[in-house]
Design an enzyme around this catalytic site. Structure first.
Site, short mmCIF file in Angstrom:
data_model
loop_
_atom_site.label_atom_id
_atom_site.label_comp_id
_atom_site.label_asym_id
_atom_site.label_seq_id
_atom_site.Cartn_x
_atom_site.Cartn_y
_atom_site.Cartn_z
N VAL A 27 30.87 15.96 22.24
CA VAL A 27 30.95 17.22 22.98
C VAL A 27 29.74 17.40 23.90
CG1 VAL A 27 31.18 19.73 22.77
CG2 VAL A 27 32.32 18.24 21.12
N GLU A 34 33.44 29.66 22.86
CA GLU A 34 34.78 29.29 23.35
C GLU A 34 35.22 27.92 22.81
OE1 GLU A 34 37.01 31.19 25.66
OE2 GLU A 34 38.14 29.70 24.52
N VAL A 91 36.98 26.67 18.87
CA VAL A 91 38.38 26.66 18.44
C VAL A 91 39.26 26.09 19.54
CG1 VAL A 91 40.32 28.12 17.75
CG2 VAL A 91 38.03 28.69 16.99
N GLY A 136 39.29 23.30 21.20
CA GLY A 136 38.69 22.44 22.23
C GLY A 136 38.86 22.96 23.64
N ILE A 169 41.44 24.41 25.11
CA ILE A 169 42.33 25.56 25.40
C ILE A 169 41.46 26.82 25.44
CG2 ILE A 169 44.37 26.87 24.67
CD1 ILE A 169 45.23 24.46 22.99
N ASP A 188 40.23 22.58 8.29
CA ASP A 188 39.84 22.72 9.70
C ASP A 188 40.68 23.80 10.38
OD1 ASP A 188 38.58 21.37 12.26
OD2 ASP A 188 40.73 21.46 12.66
N LYS A 204 39.61 27.67 11.96
CA LYS A 204 39.99 28.12 13.31
C LYS A 204 40.80 29.42 13.21
CE LYS A 204 39.97 23.40 15.05
NZ LYS A 204 40.76 22.17 15.16
N GLY A 226 38.10 16.47 21.92
CA GLY A 226 37.80 15.48 22.96
C GLY A 226 36.59 15.92 23.77
N1 HSE Z 1 39.49 17.35 13.71
C1 HSE Z 1 40.02 18.38 14.57
C2 HSE Z 1 41.47 18.08 14.88
C3 HSE Z 1 39.30 18.50 15.87
O1 HSE Z 1 42.02 17.06 14.46
O2 HSE Z 1 42.08 18.91 15.53
C4 HSE Z 1 38.10 19.34 15.77
O3 HSE Z 1 38.36 20.60 15.27
#
Ligand code: HSE
Length: 429
Positions: free
Chosen positions: A14, A130, A133, A135, A137, A202, A206, A303
């Site tokens: 990142v 931002e 959560v 990435g 979007i 994860d 979020k 990404g």
């Molecule tokens: N590991 C997460 C995913 C990405 O697969 O969406 C980072 O939050």
């Protein structure tokens, strides 16, 4: 043009995406924000690792966080290291020292978001997240700003790319969970230790962050009822297709008169629902509000450049606030006193797969256990496995989760039921 100096904490995926965008779109970013944004320092643990990396003349690496903290010319610190302990210390110290912070750290926000936002406000600085959560979007600012005039009633999200990749591939190739997980690891989609993704943690983090904003209540990871995808079987996906359903790992947050419910679990959705078309590692959030009706936000949830794009948007917003002396203003934050709704009461229809004895009257026995719990059968598919055994795939009426738990216990004591294969919720339209 005014100039604002930035330091990055961390230079992984990142961090590098953020730096690349700030560099290659430098002029555009300056023209749009009206501020020249300069990256002065990048904190890393081991400079040698980045020997080959060409930085601009104005930028240098450091291994000393204090150097950044004590540099009064640095107004914005960008935390892109991840993890909680050290990252939390750095963010806290920066905010307390009067530095604005942009972070991509969802673990930190899901654990300590309200506390850190409070700290930022007390120190008259900005804290933006931002990129924490979904990435690339742009959903955080959308929820608190663009949708600020709506009472939001529901969020339904495909919040994790790894699990969406796995479930999409299981669906499209008819392959088993373990096989697709290995493929996802080989392609770099899934981590060597995939626990946080496949167990739904994860996605739960979020969902907590998004729901805090959507429902104006302090919500944390521990408030989310969480179930992962490890027991999803190719057989269920195939039966689901016959019923017209697609399987997804969903984060579902609802506010009703009874309170707020937060759940992450695999669910069948109608194959025509827009979320069913979100394939591979893509993410999406479906939002219901009393102004917008329904809206869906779709894109890359992770990404380097997609996540960097969100970090840069925070840097630009903070930079504008720095030069106009407007930092420290809360971004429409207020927290109301609202109930959390007990998971056992949450209603849904269910798919249940059973292996049963293939004898006369077995279906009636199974149906009578459902009837005892006031659950009615919507559809059944029977597949004969042998002369002696059959699989029943049952779709039930809508009922509270507690009733389903009761019926599953009743099935455990029913001799004709040889195995309880799966129990999967079906999301209502
Ligand atoms: N590991 C997460 C995913 C990405 O697969 O969406 C980072 O939050």
């Amino acid at each position: 043009m005014d100039q604002v100096n930035v330091a990055l904490l961390g230079f992984g995926t990142v961090g590098q995406g953020t730096y690349e965008l700030l560099t290659k779109n430098q002029e555009l970013i300056a023209n749009r924000s009206g501020v020249a944004i300069k990256v002065k320092r990048i904190f890393v643990r081991n400079v040698d690792k980045y020997k080959e990396y060409e930085l601009a003349n104005e930028t240098s690496f450091t291994t000393d966080f204090q150097e950044i903290l004590n540099d009064e010319s640095i107004q914005i610190v960008v935390e892109v290291m991840g993890g909680t302990d050290f990252a939390a210390q750095c963010v806290e110290q920066c905010l307390a020292a009067g530095k604005n912070v942009a972070t991509a750290n969802k673990d930190l926000l899901a654990d300590q978001g309200p506390y850190l936002l409070d700290l930022a406000s007390k120190n008259n600085v900005d804290l933006r997240y931002e990129a924490s959560v979904l990435g690339g979007i742009p959903i955080i600012r959308t929820l608190y700003e663009s949708l600020g005039g709506n009472k939001i009633t529901e969020l339904i999200g495909i919040l994790n790319g790894t699990t969406n990749f796995i479930l999409s591939n299981m669906t499209e190739k008819g392959a088993g969970y373990e096989e697709v997980l290995k493929e996802a690891q080989a392609l770099g989609f899934a981590e060597a230790d995939p626990t946080s993704d496949v167990e739904g943690y994860d996605a739960a983090r979020k969902l907590a962050i998004l729901s805090s904003i959507a429902f104006n209540r302090k919500l944390f990871f521990d408030d989310v009822n969480c179930e992962g995808i490890t027991s999803i079987d190719a057989t269920d996906i195939a039966f689901g297709k016959e019923f017209g359903y697609t399987i997804k790992l969903l984060g579902i947050a609802k506010e009703t008169k009874k309170g707020i419910s937060l759940n992450v679990h695999p669910a069948f959705i109608d194959s025509h629902h827009p979320l069913a078309s979100v394939r591979g590692s893509y993410n999406a959030l479906y939002v219901k509000g009393n102004g917008i009706d329904d809206a869906m936000f779709y894109g890359r949830g992770a990404g380097s450049l997609p996540t960097g794009s969100s970090v840069v948007s925070d840097i630009m917003e903070i930079a504008k606030n720095v030069v106009t002396n407007q930092t420290g203003q809360l971004i429409s934050y207020y927290y109301a006193d609202k109930n959390l709704y007990a998971p056992g009461k949450i209603e849904s229809s269910y798919y249940i797969r059973l292996l049963v004895a293939n004898n006369t009257g077995v279906l009636a026995k199974v149906a009578s256990k459902l009837a005892e719990q006031r659950i009615s059968v919507q559809s059944v598919i029977q597949r004969n496995e042998s002369e002696k055994a059959a699989t029943l795939a049952i779709v039930t009426s809508v009922c509270p989760q507690a009733y389903i738990m009761n019926v599953i216990n009743a099935f455990k004591n029913l001799r004709v039921v040889r195995e309880i294969g799966s129990v999967i919720r079906i999301m209502a339209e």
